[in-house]
Scaffold this motif. Sequence first.
Motif, PDB file in Angstrom:
ATOM      1  N   PHE A  65       1.564   2.785  -8.153  1.00 46.34           N
ATOM      2  CA  PHE A  65       2.362   3.156  -9.320  1.00 46.34           C
ATOM      3  C   PHE A  65       1.455   3.227 -10.538  1.00 46.34           C
ATOM      4  O   PHE A  65       0.381   2.627 -10.568  1.00 46.34           O
ATOM      5  CB  PHE A  65       3.525   2.190  -9.561  1.00 46.34           C
ATOM      6  CG  PHE A  65       3.124   0.757  -9.865  1.00 46.34           C
ATOM      7  CD1 PHE A  65       2.979   0.308 -11.169  1.00 46.34           C
ATOM      8  CD2 PHE A  65       2.938  -0.148  -8.823  1.00 46.34           C
ATOM      9  CE1 PHE A  65       2.634  -1.013 -11.443  1.00 46.34           C
ATOM     10  CE2 PHE A  65       2.597  -1.473  -9.085  1.00 46.34           C
ATOM     11  CZ  PHE A  65       2.446  -1.904 -10.392  1.00 46.34           C
ATOM     12  N   ASP A  66       1.886   4.006 -11.535  1.00 46.47           N
ATOM     13  CA  ASP A  66       1.131   4.203 -12.768  1.00 46.47           C
ATOM     14  C   ASP A  66       1.452   3.071 -13.729  1.00 46.47           C
ATOM     15  O   ASP A  66       2.580   2.963 -14.232  1.00 46.47           O
ATOM     16  CB  ASP A  66       1.505   5.554 -13.380  1.00 46.47           C
ATOM     17  CG  ASP A  66       0.655   5.914 -14.592  1.00 46.47           C
ATOM     18  OD1 ASP A  66       0.022   5.015 -15.179  1.00 46.47           O
ATOM     19  OD2 ASP A  66       0.645   7.100 -14.963  1.00 46.47           O
ATOM     20  N   VAL A  67       0.463   2.222 -13.997  1.00 48.12           N
ATOM     21  CA  VAL A  67       0.689   1.044 -14.837  1.00 48.12           C
ATOM     22  C   VAL A  67       0.949   1.387 -16.293  1.00 48.12           C
ATOM     23  O   VAL A  67       1.327   0.507 -17.079  1.00 48.12           O
ATOM     24  CB  VAL A  67      -0.495   0.065 -14.739  1.00 48.12           C
ATOM     25  CG1 VAL A  67      -0.596  -0.521 -13.342  1.00 48.12           C
ATOM     26  CG2 VAL A  67      -1.816   0.736 -15.150  1.00 48.12           C
ATOM     27  N   THR A  68       0.756   2.652 -16.684  1.00 48.39           N
ATOM     28  CA  THR A  68       0.965   3.041 -18.083  1.00 48.39           C
ATOM     29  C   THR A  68       2.360   3.604 -18.337  1.00 48.39           C
ATOM     30  O   THR A  68       2.683   3.933 -19.479  1.00 48.39           O
ATOM     31  CB  THR A  68      -0.076   4.086 -18.532  1.00 48.39           C
ATOM     32  OG1 THR A  68       0.175   5.333 -17.873  1.00 48.39           O
ATOM     33  CG2 THR A  68      -1.490   3.617 -18.209  1.00 48.39           C
ATOM     34  N   GLN A  69       3.171   3.723 -17.294  1.00 51.71           N
ATOM     35  CA  GLN A  69       4.499   4.316 -17.420  1.00 51.71           C
ATOM     36  C   GLN A  69       5.573   3.258 -17.167  1.00 51.71           C
ATOM     37  O   GLN A  69       5.675   2.739 -16.055  1.00 51.71           O
ATOM     38  CB  GLN A  69       4.654   5.482 -16.447  1.00 51.71           C
ATOM     39  CG  GLN A  69       3.638   6.598 -16.645  1.00 51.71           C
ATOM     40  CD  GLN A  69       3.751   7.239 -18.019  1.00 51.71           C
ATOM     41  OE1 GLN A  69       4.859   7.541 -18.486  1.00 51.71           O
ATOM     42  NE2 GLN A  69       2.618   7.465 -18.671  1.00 51.71           N
ATOM     43  N   SER A  70       6.367   2.962 -18.172  1.00 52.24           N
ATOM     44  CA  SER A  70       7.322   1.856 -18.075  1.00 52.24           C
ATOM     45  C   SER A  70       8.322   2.039 -16.946  1.00 52.24           C
ATOM     46  O   SER A  70       8.651   1.085 -16.226  1.00 52.24           O
ATOM     47  CB  SER A  70       8.053   1.658 -19.403  1.00 52.24           C
ATOM     48  OG  SER A  70       8.739   2.836 -19.793  1.00 52.24           O
ATOM     49  N   ALA A  71       8.835   3.252 -16.756  1.00 53.47           N
ATOM     50  CA  ALA A  71       9.814   3.470 -15.692  1.00 53.47           C
ATOM     51  C   ALA A  71       9.198   3.204 -14.322  1.00 53.47           C
ATOM     52  O   ALA A  71       9.826   2.571 -13.453  1.00 53.47           O
ATOM     53  CB  ALA A  71      10.357   4.898 -15.757  1.00 53.47           C
ATOM     54  N   ALA A  72       7.961   3.676 -14.116  1.00 47.15           N
ATOM     55  CA  ALA A  72       7.281   3.455 -12.846  1.00 47.15           C
ATOM     56  C   ALA A  72       6.986   1.977 -12.628  1.00 47.15           C
ATOM     57  O   ALA A  72       7.146   1.449 -11.511  1.00 47.15           O
ATOM     58  CB  ALA A  72       5.983   4.257 -12.804  1.00 47.15           C
ATOM     59  N   VAL A  73       6.574   1.296 -13.683  1.00 50.25           N
ATOM     60  CA  VAL A  73       6.284  -0.139 -13.589  1.00 50.25           C
ATOM     61  C   VAL A  73       7.539  -0.914 -13.218  1.00 50.25           C
ATOM     62  O   VAL A  73       7.548  -1.729 -12.281  1.00 50.25           O
ATOM     63  CB  VAL A  73       5.700  -0.663 -14.914  1.00 50.25           C
ATOM     64  CG1 VAL A  73       5.673  -2.195 -14.925  1.00 50.25           C
ATOM     65  CG2 VAL A  73       4.304  -0.107 -15.144  1.00 50.25           C
ATOM     66  N   ASN A  74       8.618  -0.684 -13.945  1.00 53.74           N
ATOM     67  CA  ASN A  74       9.852  -1.437 -13.695  1.00 53.74           C
ATOM     68  C   ASN A  74      10.389  -1.196 -12.290  1.00 53.74           C
ATOM     69  O   ASN A  74      10.843  -2.126 -11.610  1.00 53.74           O
ATOM     70  CB  ASN A  74      10.901  -1.077 -14.742  1.00 53.74           C
ATOM     71  CG  ASN A  74      10.548  -1.591 -16.129  1.00 53.74           C
ATOM     72  OD1 ASN A  74       9.904  -2.631 -16.266  1.00 53.74           O
ATOM     73  ND2 ASN A  74      10.953  -0.868 -17.158  1.00 53.74           N
ATOM     74  N   ALA A  75      10.319   0.060 -11.834  1.00 57.04           N
ATOM     75  CA  ALA A  75      10.789   0.383 -10.492  1.00 57.04           C
ATOM     76  C   ALA A  75       9.934  -0.310  -9.437  1.00 57.04           C
ATOM     77  O   ALA A  75      10.456  -0.834  -8.438  1.00 57.04           O
ATOM     78  CB  ALA A  75      10.780   1.894 -10.283  1.00 57.04           C
ATOM     79  N   ALA A  76       8.613  -0.323  -9.646  1.00 55.13           N
ATOM     80  CA  ALA A  76       7.714  -0.943  -8.677  1.00 55.13           C
ATOM     81  C   ALA A  76       7.930  -2.450  -8.595  1.00 55.13           C
ATOM     82  O   ALA A  76       7.945  -3.031  -7.497  1.00 55.13           O
ATOM     83  CB  ALA A  76       6.267  -0.634  -9.038  1.00 55.13           C
TER      84      ALA A  76
END
Length: 254
Positions: A65-76
């Motif tokens: 996941f992309d650590v700079t994108q909040s949606a991707a972080v939260n989903a992961a």
Amino acid sequence: MSILFSLHNKRVLITGSGRGIGFLLAKGLAEAGAEVIINATTEAGAQHAAAQLTELGHKAHAMAFDVTQSAAVNAAIEQIESQIGAIDVLVNNAGIQRRRPFLEFPEQDWNEVIAVNQTAVFLVSQAVARKMVSRQRGKIINIGSMQSELGRDTITPYAASKGAVTMLTRGMCVELARHNIQVNGIAPGYFKTEMTQALADDEAFTGWLTKRTPAARWGNPEELIGAAVFLSTKASDFVNGHLLFVDGGMRVAV
């Protein structure tokens, strides 16, 4: 192994651990007994690194996941917690470097450095810490740098981002310590890595470095593992808001 330095039955997420120092930290923490979660920007990179650890007999999972994108972080983080298990330790290792004179530094490069080195620490820490608070336990380790406190030519944005990591570490400690969460940092000195290969190959720079550093040499990446194990285990339960320099004495020498 002493219970103080054991990570048995502990689950560790290391960002940017598909290769380099992040992978070495993952391997070292796995050797201390941890179940590790490998993060990389690509699924192939994360899977390859996790497979290497699995082949060595360790328990490892891949989570791209992309650590700079909040949606991707939260989903992961939600996926990890629901499908793999609670994250006991977070190591914010993902980082990039860009070298240009300050007056010529492109805005886009600045934005990228800040996003990966600073914003990602905030985003991933916030998502993980919310889970840790509900459990009233956890450890977060932020990877800083010598440049967390020292400046150098051509890397002013990098130094700014790592200085911010220091203050994120201290601020998070102040707010999270009451929830039995320890937040500390590791500040490496000069280590031979892919990021520093050009400097290591520069005879003049290496000559300056060995004279400037009391240990009189470059650091080996494996020498960061002990600090990570210490800050991940029970041995550091009353260590909080601390930045541990692993630099061969360079920061304290005149």
